[in-house]
Design a protein around this motif. Structure first.
Motif, PDB file in Angstrom:
ATOM      1  N   GLN A 162       0.841  -1.192   0.000  1.00  0.00           N
ATOM      2  CA  GLN A 162       0.000   0.000   0.000  1.00  0.00           C
ATOM      3  C   GLN A 162       0.876   1.242   0.000  1.00  0.00           C
ATOM      4  N   GLU A 163       0.379   2.281  -0.603  1.00  0.00           N
ATOM      5  CA  GLU A 163       1.065   3.566  -0.570  1.00  0.00           C
ATOM      6  C   GLU A 163       1.026   4.131   0.855  1.00  0.00           C
ATOM      7  N   ARG A 164       2.037   4.920   1.165  1.00  0.00           N
ATOM      8  CA  ARG A 164       2.108   5.526   2.496  1.00  0.00           C
ATOM      9  C   ARG A 164       0.876   6.380   2.782  1.00  0.00           C
ATOM     10  N   ALA A 165       0.422   7.133   1.789  1.00  0.00           N
ATOM     11  CA  ALA A 165      -0.757   7.984   1.971  1.00  0.00           C
ATOM     12  C   ALA A 165      -1.993   7.155   2.308  1.00  0.00           C
ATOM     13  N   ALA A 166      -2.118   5.985   1.699  1.00  0.00           N
ATOM     14  CA  ALA A 166      -3.258   5.109   1.984  1.00  0.00           C
ATOM     15  C   ALA A 166      -3.186   4.583   3.409  1.00  0.00           C
ATOM     16  N   ARG A 167      -1.984   4.196   3.852  1.00  0.00           N
ATOM     17  CA  ARG A 167      -1.829   3.715   5.226  1.00  0.00           C
ATOM     18  C   ARG A 167      -2.189   4.798   6.238  1.00  0.00           C
ATOM     19  N   VAL A 168      -1.723   6.008   5.986  1.00  0.00           N
ATOM     20  CA  VAL A 168      -2.022   7.125   6.891  1.00  0.00           C
ATOM     21  C   VAL A 168      -3.524   7.404   6.912  1.00  0.00           C
ATOM     22  N   ALA A 169      -4.160   7.407   5.739  1.00  0.00           N
ATOM     23  CA  ALA A 169      -5.593   7.697   5.661  1.00  0.00           C
ATOM     24  C   ALA A 169      -6.417   6.655   6.405  1.00  0.00           C
ATOM     25  N   VAL A 170      -6.063   5.376   6.242  1.00  0.00           N
ATOM     26  CA  VAL A 170      -6.818   4.315   6.926  1.00  0.00           C
ATOM     27  C   VAL A 170      -6.592   4.384   8.430  1.00  0.00           C
ATOM     28  N   ALA A 171      -5.360   4.657   8.847  1.00  0.00           N
ATOM     29  CA  ALA A 171      -5.084   4.778  10.288  1.00  0.00           C
ATOM     30  C   ALA A 171      -5.880   5.926  10.893  1.00  0.00           C
ATOM     31  N   GLU A 210       9.938   3.368   6.477  1.00  0.00           N
ATOM     32  CA  GLU A 210      10.655   2.107   6.648  1.00  0.00           C
ATOM     33  C   GLU A 210      10.484   1.612   8.069  1.00  0.00           C
ATOM     34  N   PRO A 211       9.610   0.613   8.283  1.00  0.00           N
ATOM     35  CA  PRO A 211       9.342   0.166   9.655  1.00  0.00           C
ATOM     36  C   PRO A 211      10.519  -0.537  10.297  1.00  0.00           C
ATOM     37  N   GLY A 212      11.470  -1.038   9.524  1.00  0.00           N
ATOM     38  CA  GLY A 212      12.559  -1.808  10.098  1.00  0.00           C
ATOM     39  C   GLY A 212      13.769  -0.987  10.485  1.00  0.00           C
ATOM     40  N   THR A 213      13.652   0.337  10.484  1.00  0.00           N
ATOM     41  CA  THR A 213      14.826   1.165  10.727  1.00  0.00           C
ATOM     42  C   THR A 213      15.233   1.197  12.195  1.00  0.00           C
ATOM     43  N   THR A 214      14.313   1.084  13.114  1.00  0.00           N
ATOM     44  CA  THR A 214      14.646   1.124  14.537  1.00  0.00           C
ATOM     45  C   THR A 214      14.046  -0.093  15.234  1.00  0.00           C
ATOM     46  N   LEU A 215      14.640  -0.434  16.354  1.00  0.00           N
ATOM     47  CA  LEU A 215      14.169  -1.593  17.110  1.00  0.00           C
ATOM     48  C   LEU A 215      12.724  -1.452  17.572  1.00  0.00           C
ATOM     49  N   PRO A 216      12.287  -0.291  18.119  1.00  0.00           N
ATOM     50  CA  PRO A 216      10.876  -0.184  18.523  1.00  0.00           C
ATOM     51  C   PRO A 216       9.902  -0.415  17.371  1.00  0.00           C
ATOM     52  N   PHE A 275      -3.635  -3.549  11.314  1.00  0.00           N
ATOM     53  CA  PHE A 275      -3.580  -4.334  10.079  1.00  0.00           C
ATOM     54  C   PHE A 275      -3.263  -3.443   8.881  1.00  0.00           C
ATOM     55  N   ALA A 276      -3.784  -2.212   8.886  1.00  0.00           N
ATOM     56  CA  ALA A 276      -3.587  -1.304   7.754  1.00  0.00           C
ATOM     57  C   ALA A 276      -2.130  -0.891   7.589  1.00  0.00           C
ATOM     58  N   VAL A 277      -1.398  -0.760   8.692  1.00  0.00           N
ATOM     59  CA  VAL A 277      -0.012  -0.288   8.601  1.00  0.00           C
ATOM     60  C   VAL A 277       1.008  -1.424   8.619  1.00  0.00           C
ATOM     61  N   TRP A 278       0.545  -2.653   8.799  1.00  0.00           N
ATOM     62  CA  TRP A 278       1.443  -3.803   8.872  1.00  0.00           C
ATOM     63  C   TRP A 278       2.022  -4.114   7.503  1.00  0.00           C
ATOM     64  N   ARG A 279       3.308  -4.416   7.463  1.00  0.00           N
ATOM     65  CA  ARG A 279       3.965  -4.794   6.219  1.00  0.00           C
ATOM     66  C   ARG A 279       4.490  -6.213   6.369  1.00  0.00           C
ATOM     67  N   PRO A 280       3.737  -7.171   5.895  1.00  0.00           N
ATOM     68  CA  PRO A 280       4.087  -8.566   6.152  1.00  0.00           C
ATOM     69  C   PRO A 280       5.225  -9.063   5.273  1.00  0.00           C
ATOM     70  N   SER A 281       5.918 -10.061   5.792  1.00  0.00           N
ATOM     71  CA  SER A 281       6.888 -10.789   4.986  1.00  0.00           C
ATOM     72  C   SER A 281       6.150 -11.930   4.295  1.00  0.00           C
TER      73      SER A 281
END
Length: 198
Positions: free
Chosen positions: A48-57, A99-105, A158-164
């Motif tokens: 999903q595009e970042r804008a879509a994730r933000v809008a759904v959140a 990029e969700p994987g940039t920091t440990l939190p 679920f909207a912001v999750w980026r699954p492997s």
């Protein structure tokens, strides 16, 4: 109720609903259905595009907060409102990061997402089932609204999750899809009760 006097003959027009509350309830329904629709189509898109994730959140947060404000009560202790608000706030933070994987939190939160979604799906399903299996109309409203708030928390994560890629992705997508379907039915029921009451 509002009174409007027209002309010298003192004709009175009355309205049976308060339009302010009505518009907020329409906004809740629209936001909840938007979040559910995005969750229903999410498994069919790779990213999903970042804008879509933000809008759904944001839509999930609006629906959750307004439901908390407009409902007559929750089927849980009041302290859970703080948990729900925190649960709605975390995805807003996550949605703004490319990029969700940039920091440990951030990595930790993304690993927690499937568990948050599963817990939300379980809690919302219990509330919806209790509302649909014999609760009176006054009690059904409280149960449905509680289920919707819980579901908004899960669907916002679920909207912001980026699954492997893998089996877990298919399972989480199926849980998200089922929860979104329940939200559509629950929102329709809440809208029906609101119209009937008002």
């Amino acid at each position: 109720m509002s009174r409007v006097t027209q002309g010298p003959h003192d004709h009175v027009i009355t309205f049976g609903v308060t339009t302010g509350t009505l518009w907020l309830q329409v906004l809740v329904v629209a936001a909840a259905l938007t979040v559910a629709a995005c969750a229903l189509v999410r498994p069919f898109f790779a990213e999903q595009e970042r804008a879509a994730r933000v809008a759904v959140a944001w839509a999930a947060a609006v629906a959750g907060v307004l439901t908390l404000l407009l409902t007559d009560g929750l089927d849980l202790p009041r302290q859970f409102a703080v948990v729900f608000l925190a649960g709605l706030g975390v995805p807003l933070f996550l949605a703004r990061h490319a990029e969700p994987g940039t920091t440990l939190p951030l990595r930790l939160v993304h690993h927690l997402t499937p568990w948050v979604l599963l817990a939300a799906a379980t809690g919302a399903s219990v509330e919806f089932a209790r509302a649909w299996l014999g609760a009176g109309s006054d009690r059904a409203g409280i149960l449905l609204n509680t289920g919707l708030v819980i579901a908004m928390v899960g669907l916002s994560w679920f909207a912001v999750w980026r699954p492997s890629p893998g089996r877990s992705r298919a399972v989480v997508n199926a849980v998200g899809w089922a929860l979104a379907s329940a939200v559509v039915a629950g929102t329709a029921h809440v809208a029906t009760l609101t119209v009937a009451a008002g």
